[in-house]
Write a protein that holds these residues in place. Structure first.
Motif, short mmCIF file in Angstrom:
data_model
loop_
_atom_site.label_atom_id
_atom_site.label_comp_id
_atom_site.label_asym_id
_atom_site.label_seq_id
_atom_site.Cartn_x
_atom_site.Cartn_y
_atom_site.Cartn_z
N GLY A 5 0.81 -1.21 0.00
CA GLY A 5 0.00 0.00 0.00
C GLY A 5 0.84 1.26 0.00
N ARG A 6 2.14 1.12 0.30
CA ARG A 6 3.01 2.30 0.17
C ARG A 6 3.13 2.68 -1.30
NH1 ARG A 6 6.37 3.79 4.38
NH2 ARG A 6 7.95 4.71 3.06
N PRO A 7 3.33 3.97 -1.57
CA PRO A 7 3.48 4.38 -2.97
C PRO A 7 4.69 3.68 -3.62
CG PRO A 7 3.40 6.31 -1.51
CD PRO A 7 3.45 5.09 -0.64
N THR A 8 4.46 3.11 -4.79
CA THR A 8 5.54 2.48 -5.54
C THR A 8 5.92 3.40 -6.70
OG1 THR A 8 4.12 1.40 -7.16
CG2 THR A 8 4.50 0.22 -5.07
N THR A 9 6.95 3.01 -7.43
CA THR A 9 7.38 3.80 -8.57
C THR A 9 6.22 4.07 -9.54
OG1 THR A 9 9.66 3.06 -8.42
CG2 THR A 9 8.93 3.83 -10.56
N LEU A 10 5.44 3.03 -9.84
CA LEU A 10 4.32 3.23 -10.78
C LEU A 10 3.27 4.19 -10.23
CD1 LEU A 10 3.83 -0.32 -12.38
CD2 LEU A 10 4.49 1.80 -13.56
N ASP A 11 3.03 4.15 -8.91
CA ASP A 11 2.09 5.12 -8.32
C ASP A 11 2.64 6.53 -8.48
OD1 ASP A 11 0.36 3.14 -7.30
OD2 ASP A 11 1.72 2.81 -5.61
N ILE A 12 3.93 6.67 -8.28
CA ILE A 12 4.52 8.01 -8.31
C ILE A 12 4.57 8.57 -9.73
CG2 ILE A 12 6.71 9.24 -7.92
CD1 ILE A 12 6.87 7.39 -5.34
N VAL A 13 4.92 7.73 -10.69
CA VAL A 13 4.95 8.27 -12.06
C VAL A 13 3.56 8.67 -12.52
CG1 VAL A 13 7.08 7.11 -12.76
CG2 VAL A 13 4.89 5.99 -13.20
N GLU A 14 2.52 8.05 -11.96
CA GLU A 14 1.16 8.42 -12.34
C GLU A 14 0.66 9.64 -11.57
OE1 GLU A 14 -0.49 7.49 -14.86
OE2 GLU A 14 0.91 5.89 -15.43
N ASN A 15 1.10 9.79 -10.33
CA ASN A 15 0.51 10.82 -9.47
C ASN A 15 1.38 12.04 -9.21
OD1 ASN A 15 -2.17 9.59 -8.50
ND2 ASN A 15 -0.71 7.94 -8.21
N VAL A 16 2.67 11.84 -9.20
CA VAL A 16 3.58 12.97 -8.94
C VAL A 16 4.00 13.60 -10.27
CG1 VAL A 16 5.88 13.60 -8.06
CG2 VAL A 16 4.39 12.08 -6.74
N PHE A 17 4.19 12.75 -11.27
CA PHE A 17 4.61 13.24 -12.59
C PHE A 17 3.41 13.28 -13.53
CE2 PHE A 17 8.29 11.19 -10.61
CZ PHE A 17 9.25 12.18 -10.73
N GLU A 18 3.61 13.97 -14.65
CA GLU A 18 2.55 13.97 -15.68
C GLU A 18 3.13 13.36 -16.95
OE1 GLU A 18 1.59 18.15 -16.05
OE2 GLU A 18 1.63 18.20 -13.85
N ASP A 19 2.19 12.88 -17.78
CA ASP A 19 2.58 12.52 -19.13
C ASP A 19 3.65 11.42 -19.16
OD1 ASP A 19 2.01 12.98 -21.72
OD2 ASP A 19 3.37 14.69 -22.01
N PHE A 20 3.58 10.48 -18.23
CA PHE A 20 4.61 9.43 -18.16
C PHE A 20 4.50 8.45 -19.31
CE2 PHE A 20 5.80 5.09 -16.72
CZ PHE A 20 7.15 5.30 -16.54
N ILE A 21 5.60 8.14 -19.92
CA ILE A 21 5.62 7.05 -20.90
C ILE A 21 6.71 6.06 -20.50
CG2 ILE A 21 7.04 8.44 -22.52
CD1 ILE A 21 5.68 6.69 -24.75
N GLU A 22 6.32 4.81 -20.37
CA GLU A 22 7.29 3.80 -19.94
C GLU A 22 8.16 3.37 -21.11
OE1 GLU A 22 5.78 0.45 -17.69
OE2 GLU A 22 7.82 -0.32 -17.38
#
Lengths: 316, 286
Positions: A65-82
């Motif tokens: 339930g802690r924020p993971t990398t995928l949570d952060i790229v979706e919520n902290v960053f914008e326009d993420f492309i893997e």
């Protein structure tokens, strides 16, 4: 799946919920009782979290339930492309990498990725990268340098994978190379320890100009369990090992290993991931802004100076 | 080379004091070896070629030109920043190892020449806490790299280490970054760095400076890797393949340049340094 020391808090929360439901159902006013319990809850939460042992923090750092990398790229960053793959052997699902936008500017992001379910965790190898993962990370460092974008790394691994295939493909070699490559970045680099900072597998993407750590994360040369197994010859001594290793955010701040602690909301980041990510976004923005005036060579020198002074020695 | 000078000191010290230690059993072929024969053979089993661990002072004598060595290590002393205590306080362990080896920590070396090439040589001491890297080892390596760069010397590091030192926890981990980044001082000046991996080289030492040399040599049969075999066995719950993580296995997998028997180590190192070092490269290439 609550942690042992969270139980009294969760029980009190449940009682408050029940009272609220009862009051609504029977249309009676229980606001005084509920208010008292609320105060008690806040006190209990504060006390519990002010007196966490190091071992309890290790458990929090691992809490699902802690924020993971995928949570952060979706919520902290914008326009993420893997972006996938190491261009040599495979794509490593234990490392997530890509391009994103942060406060208006492009950035390169790399992070360890754990799963939230058992099935996901098996796919992600519990966040333990193979050499491919570090080769992918180095590709991203090249990309950041080529376009002059800041590099952000998110650390959350029990360690690099200790297996036959990883050894055959040079696990030690890629970790060393990744440390070296990150040290040479000519762009601002900020590393954040999100949960577990397990040894060389964490440091491989931890060579930032600034190193941040979430309040309940840990970072050390070995996990408490492995340390206990070696030094105490008993993995059950993990609690004692956690104490001895001084691996919490506050310990590391004191030792000069991390520059900044990102506060977690009461109850821990796993219970309020959005608020934890908001605090992280603010810290990240400030750190990147502070690094902005430094030129390419200054950034390399700044990073060298930062790590050069690490350690405790006496000169005779 | 003059083999007799390699063990000079040991010989002049008490003769026949420890009678039972006059004979050794080779762990590989179980042959009974007369200790003096073993020493005269650079601590390599005359029967099967098994490489015993070589002490750091013998290592320096093996590799550097006679009369050129000046020690640079020893001034950097360990601390106990975490006041670490497991089954024994770290301070007491340090004192014990100091007593045993006569050195403050797990590294020894200095300046000298390898067949004329100016060099800074550092050897990790497995006898001191398993050659583990804490703040002192990290600091000596960083200083060594900086000094070599400043004085135009080649850097040679002989690794023998179980990895990072647990008793300094995160600070040991940071030595991986510190040593790695210090190597770039040599890079900028086009000075060679040769890494010699000996038994064993694992963990945070392999995963930092030891793996990043221009040329990596290894002694035969040395255990080299990231995770130790016991940890891997526990993880995969299977037996490990024959020869797994030995020098020859790593050579096959592309991680090393050469596996070099101890008797040829000095000449091979000298050849590499002559070809890479600016002085050698110029005089021979022009």
């Amino acid at each position: 799946m609550a942690l042992e020391f969270e139980q009294p808090i969760l029980e009190l929360e449940a009682r408050i919920r029940e009272l609220r439901e009862y009051a609504e159902e029977k249309d009676v006013d229980l606001s005084d009782e509920i208010g008292l319990l609320q105060q008690k809850l806040e006190r209990l939460q504060k006390e519990t979290f002010a007196n966490l042992s190091r071992w309890q923090r290790v458990q929090l750092a691992r809490a699902p339930g802690r924020p993971t990398t995928l949570d952060i790229v979706e919520n902290v960053f914008e326009d993420f492309i893997e972006l996938h793959g190491d261009r040599a052997f495979a794509d490593d699902p234990a490392v997530v990498a890509g391009l994103a936008r942060f406060r208006g500017s492009s950035v390169v992001v790399v992070g360890h990725q754990k799963g939230k379910t058992t099935k996901e965790n098996i796919h992600r190898n519990f966040g333990m990268p193979h050499p491919e993962g570090y080769r992918k990370a180095m590709r991203m460092m090249d990309l950041a340098d080529r376009f002059g974008f800041p590099f952000v790394s998110l650390i959350d691994t029990p360690g690099a994978y200790p297996g036959v295939s990883a050894e055959e493909r040079g696990q030690a070699w890629v970790i060393a190379q990744s440390i070296q490559r990150m040290g040479r970045l000519k762009v601002p680099a900020v590393a954040v320890i999100l949960g577990e900072g397990g040894s060389g597998g964490a440091l491989a993407i931890g060579v930032g100009n600034r190193v941040l750590i979430m309040e309940n994360a840990w970072y050390s040369v070995i996990s408490p369990e492995s340390c206990a197994a070696i030094l105490w010859r008993d993995a059950a001594q993990a609690e004692a090992a956690a104490e001895a290793l001084k691996l919490t955010a506050h310990d590391l701040r004191e030792l000069g290993v991390v520059d900044r602690i990102v506060p977690e909301p009461g109850g821990g980041a796993h219970r309020h991931p959005e608020r934890a990510m908001q605090a992280l976004a603010e810290a990240l923005a400030e750190e990147l802004e502070a690094l902005e005036p430094l030129g390419p060579e200054e950034l390399v020198e700044d990073r060298y100076r930062r790590f050069r002074r690490m350690g405790a020695v006496r000169i005779e | 080379m003059a083999l007799d000078r390699l063990f000079r000191r040991r010989r002049t010290r008490g003769g026949g004091r420890d009678v039972p230690e006059l004979w050794l059993k080779c762990p590989a072929c179980e042959a009974q070896i007369y200790k003096k024969d073993l020493e005269a053979n650079l601590m390599v089993c005359p029967e099967c070629g098994h490489h015993f661990r070589l002490g750091v002072e013998e290592r320096v004598r093996l590799l550097l030109d006679e009369g050129t060595f000046e020690v640079t290590t020893g001034r950097v002393q360990p601390e106990d920043p975490l006041r670490f205590e497991d089954t024994e306080p770290y301070r007491e362990r340090l004192a014990r190892y100091r007593e045993k080896t006569g050195r403050p920590d797990a590294i020894y070396g200095g300046t000298g020449a390898v067949e004329g090439v100016p060099t800074l040589l550092l050897a990790m001491d497995y006898a001191f806490a398993g050659g583990s890297m804490g703040s002192v080892v990290g600091e000596e390596i960083a200083r060594g790299a900086e000094q070599a760069a400043a004085e135009g010397r080649a850097l040679v590091i002989v690794a023998a280490s179980g990895g990072a030192r647990m008793q300094e926890a995160a600070l040991s981990l940071m030595q991986m970054a510190k040593t790695t980044m210090a190597l770039d001082r040599l890079w900028e000046r086009r000075l060679p760095y040769v890494s010699i991996l000996t038994d064993p080289t694992t963990g945070g030492v392999t995963a930092s400076f030891a793996a990043l040399a221009d040329v990596i040599l290894a002694e035969p049969g040395a255990l080299i890797g990231f995770a130790g075999p016991r940890v891997i066995k526990q993880t995969i719950r299977q037996d490990l393949p024959e020869g797994f993580q030995r020098s020859e296995f790593l050579l096959q997998h592309g991680m090393l340049d050469q596996v070099v028997p101890r008797e040829r180590l000095r000449s091979t190192l000298a050849q590499v340094l002559r070809l890479l070092h600016p002085e050698g490269a110029k005089t021979r290439g022009a």
